[in-house]
Design a protein around this motif. Structure first.
Motif, PDB file in Angstrom:
ATOM      1  N   GLU A  28      -1.150   1.243 -25.716  1.00  0.00           N
ATOM      2  CA  GLU A  28       0.049   2.033 -25.481  1.00  0.00           C
ATOM      3  C   GLU A  28      -0.242   3.526 -25.481  1.00  0.00           C
ATOM      4  O   GLU A  28       0.479   4.299 -24.849  1.00  0.00           O
ATOM      5  CB  GLU A  28       1.104   1.706 -26.540  1.00  0.00           C
TER       6      GLU A  28
ATOM      7  N   LEU B   3       0.033  -6.669 -21.485  1.00  0.00           N
ATOM      8  CA  LEU B   3      -0.511  -5.710 -20.521  1.00  0.00           C
ATOM      9  C   LEU B   3      -0.002  -6.100 -19.138  1.00  0.00           C
ATOM     10  O   LEU B   3      -0.365  -7.149 -18.609  1.00  0.00           O
ATOM     11  CB  LEU B   3      -2.048  -5.711 -20.547  1.00  0.00           C
TER      12      LEU B   3
ATOM     13  N   ASP C  96       1.395  -2.598 -13.827  1.00  0.00           N
ATOM     14  CA  ASP C  96       1.618  -1.154 -13.677  1.00  0.00           C
ATOM     15  C   ASP C  96       0.902  -0.364 -14.765  1.00  0.00           C
ATOM     16  O   ASP C  96       0.322   0.695 -14.501  1.00  0.00           O
ATOM     17  CB  ASP C  96       3.118  -0.854 -13.716  1.00  0.00           C
ATOM     18  N   GLN C  97       0.907  -0.869 -15.998  1.00  0.00           N
ATOM     19  CA  GLN C  97       0.216  -0.188 -17.092  1.00  0.00           C
ATOM     20  C   GLN C  97      -1.284  -0.204 -16.879  1.00  0.00           C
ATOM     21  O   GLN C  97      -1.963   0.819 -17.069  1.00  0.00           O
ATOM     22  CB  GLN C  97       0.573  -0.866 -18.413  1.00  0.00           C
TER      23      GLN C  97
END
Length: 330
Positions: A186, A122, A125-126
């Motif tokens: 995801e 992780l 940005d995610q």
């Protein structure tokens, strides 16, 4: 020419020195203000190796960014061993940008640290994108580490406690299932929620029960249903990954097939009775018609018999019939 300082008895050198002193005092007051306000935060960041400069703290002040939140988040990231480099890591600029965008800085830092400890990939940005999308990224990471159990059906959402289905032998089965899921980071952005998982699992269980040859087969091997449901890939395009589906309870309900057969037999009996009654009524009507015809024929016979003497009298009067005196015959 004399200046105002000459009139006051102050030389030019003294005036310049006085101005310099005033400027130094003013600058010193500003430095003391910011030092008292942000000196502790800078020292905390410096001691923790968080790499937060004085200029960054001044920029936060004028950009209306809560400096204490940024410094605390940067210190936590540094102490957790995360990458805090300005180019690719969790930099001060990125934290400021996420704060100004309305994101929860502490939430994503806690989520990244928890994911780092659990070896879950992780990046900042995610996590920031998930947070700005309105999802709780920390809860998502926790669900990835500790899978979540969902009741199917969920009584809080649907008000029902069991799923009802009918096997091929006509017996109703009431089933309650428990679905274990974990977050798919995801597909968290744009993925379907728990309601979709519950709906898909419920539909698949009902379909599997309906295609079972007998209810006894389901009662003996409930894992056949779970394996059939798991093989359908119900977690596609959702924010979760289904770990397992377990049948918590199975109850046998009514024998719907037998009841339907009994209802059909009763309906057939009623139709047969109606047809028999119709035929009886038709027979009675035909009998009455025949009786009327007999009565009509009898009436005609009586009329015909009444006309015989009249015809004989007319024949005597007309001389068409004579009586022989020798032998007494007509």
């Amino acid at each position: 020419m004399f200046s105002h300082f000459d009139l006051l008895g102050i030389t030019t050198e003294a005036a310049l020195f006085l101005g310099f002193v005033v400027f130094c005092l003013f600058f010193g007051l500003i430095a003391a203000f910011f030092g008292l306000r942000y000196g502790k935060l800078w020292f905390q960041a410096w001691m923790s190796g968080a790499d937060v400069s004085i200029t960054s703290l001044l920029r936060m002040h004028f950009c209306k960014v809560h400096a204490s939140t940024i410094v605390t988040a940067k210190v936590m990231a540094a102490q957790a061993g995360l990458d805090i480099s300005p180019r690719s890591g969790i930099s001060t600029r990125r934290l400021e940008a996420h704060y100004l965008a309305g994101g929860n800085v502490m939430n994503i830092i806690n989520a990244i640290i928890a994911a780092h400890r659990a070896n879950i990939p992780l990046v900042f940005d995610q996590a920031a994108a998930i947070d700005l999308a309105g999802r709780d990224v920390l809860d998502a990471v926790r669900t990835s580490v500790y899978p979540k159990v969902i009741d199917c059906p969920d009584p809080k959402r649907s008000g029902k406690t069991t799923l009802s289905a009918i096997s091929m032998d006509g017996v109703e089965l009431r089933v309650r299932a428990r679905v274990t899921v974990r977050t798919n980071l995801e597909q968290l952005i744009g993925g379907a929620t728990e309601e979709t998982i519950i709906a898909r699992v419920g539909e698949s269980i009902i379909s599997s029960l309906g295609s079972s040859k007998s209810h006894s087969m389901v009662l003996e091997n409930p894992d056949l249903i779970t394996r059939a449901v798991l093989s359908r890939g119900l977690d596609a395009h959702t924010a979760f990954e289904i770990v397992s589906i377990d049948i918590a309870d199975i109850d046998v309900g009514e024998n719907i097939g037998a009841r339907l057969q009994a209802d059909q037999a009763e309906a057939d009996t009623r139709v047969a009775r109606a047809n028999a009654e119709r035929r009886r009524a038709e027979a009675v009507a035909v009998e009455q018609e025949n009786k009327a015809k007999v009565a009509e024929n009898r009436a005609r016979l009586v009329l015909s018999e009444a006309e015989v003497p009249q015809a004989m009298a007319e024949a005597f009067r007309g001389g068409r019939i004579t009586v022989g005196e020798s032998n007494g015959r007509i």
